[in-house]
Design a protein around this motif. Structure first.
Motif, short mmCIF file in Angstrom:
data_model
loop_
_atom_site.label_atom_id
_atom_site.label_comp_id
_atom_site.label_asym_id
_atom_site.label_seq_id
_atom_site.Cartn_x
_atom_site.Cartn_y
_atom_site.Cartn_z
N LYS A 142 0.85 -1.20 0.00
CA LYS A 142 0.00 0.00 0.00
C LYS A 142 0.89 1.25 0.00
N GLU A 143 1.92 1.15 0.79
CA GLU A 143 2.81 2.30 0.86
C GLU A 143 3.50 2.53 -0.49
N LYS A 144 3.92 1.50 -1.14
CA LYS A 144 4.54 1.62 -2.46
C LYS A 144 3.51 2.16 -3.45
N LEU A 145 2.29 1.69 -3.33
CA LEU A 145 1.22 2.14 -4.20
C LEU A 145 0.99 3.63 -4.01
N SER A 146 0.89 4.00 -2.77
CA SER A 146 0.65 5.42 -2.53
C SER A 146 1.86 6.24 -2.99
N ASN A 147 3.07 5.73 -2.88
CA ASN A 147 4.25 6.42 -3.38
C ASN A 147 4.20 6.52 -4.91
N CYS A 148 3.74 5.47 -5.50
CA CYS A 148 3.63 5.47 -6.96
C CYS A 148 2.59 6.50 -7.38
N GLU A 149 1.51 6.59 -6.69
CA GLU A 149 0.45 7.50 -7.03
C GLU A 149 0.92 8.95 -6.80
#
Length: 152
Positions: A142-149
Motif C-alpha cells: 500500500k505504501e509503495k502504491l501510494s508512493n507510486c500515485e
C-alpha cells in the motif's frame, strides 16, 4: 343156621370194618388238621418274621432316603448361597467396570476437548504467524502504491 350165622358174621364184620375205617378216617382227618394247623402256624411265624424284616428294611430305606434328601437340600442351599455370592461379586465388578468406563469416557472427552482447543489455539497462532507477514507485506505494498500515485 349156618346161613344165619354167616349173615350175622358178615354184618358184624361189615360193622366192625366200617366202624374201624371211620375211626381211622376221623383220626386221620384230625391228624391231618393238626398237621395243617402246625404248618399254618409255622408259615404264619415265617410270614411275620419276613414282614418284620421287610418293615425294618423299609424303615432303614426311609431313614436313608431322608438322610440323602437332607444332604441334597443342604447342598442346594450351599449352591444357592455360592451362586448369590458370585452374583453379588459379578454385579460389583460390573458396577466397578461401568464406573471405570465412565471415567475413561470423561477422560477421553476431556482429552478431545483439550486437543480441539489446542488445535484452535495453534490454528490461531499459525494464522497470526502467516497473516502478520502478509499484513506487513500488504502495508508495504500500500505504501509503495501510494508512493507510486504521488509520483504520478
Amino acid at each position: 343156621m349156618t346161613r344165619v350165622f354167616a349173615a350175622i358174621l358178615a354184618v358184624c364184620m361189615a360193622v366192625v370194618w366200617t366202624g374201624g375205617c371211620q375211626e381211622e378216617q376221623v383220626s386221620s382227618d384230625v391228624k391231618q388238621s393238626r398237621l395243617i394247623a402246625a404248618e399254618n402256624g409255622d408259615l404264619n411265624r415265617q410270614l411275620q418274621q419276613e414282614a418284620k424284616k421287610r418293615n425294618e428294611e423299609i424303615k432303614n430305606l426311609n431313614s436313608q432316603m431322608q438322610t440323602e434328601a437332607k444332604k441334597r437340600d443342604d447342598e442346594i442351599k450351599n449352591l444357592k448361597a455360592q451362586f448369590q455370592t458370585e452374583k453379588e461379586k459379578l454385579n460389583a465388578d460390573v458396577d466397578n467396570l461401568s464406573k471405570q468406563l465412565a471415567e475413561c469416557v470423561q477422560e477421553r472427552q476431556a482429552a478431545l476437548d483439550n486437543t480441539e482447543e489446542g488445535i484452535k489455539k495453534r490454528s490461531g497462532e499459525l494464522t497470526e504467524e502467516m497473516v502478520a507477514p502478509l499484513l506487513t507485506e500488504i502495508g508495504q505494498l500500500k505504501e509503495k502504491l501510494s508512493n507510486c500515485e504521488r509520483k504520478k
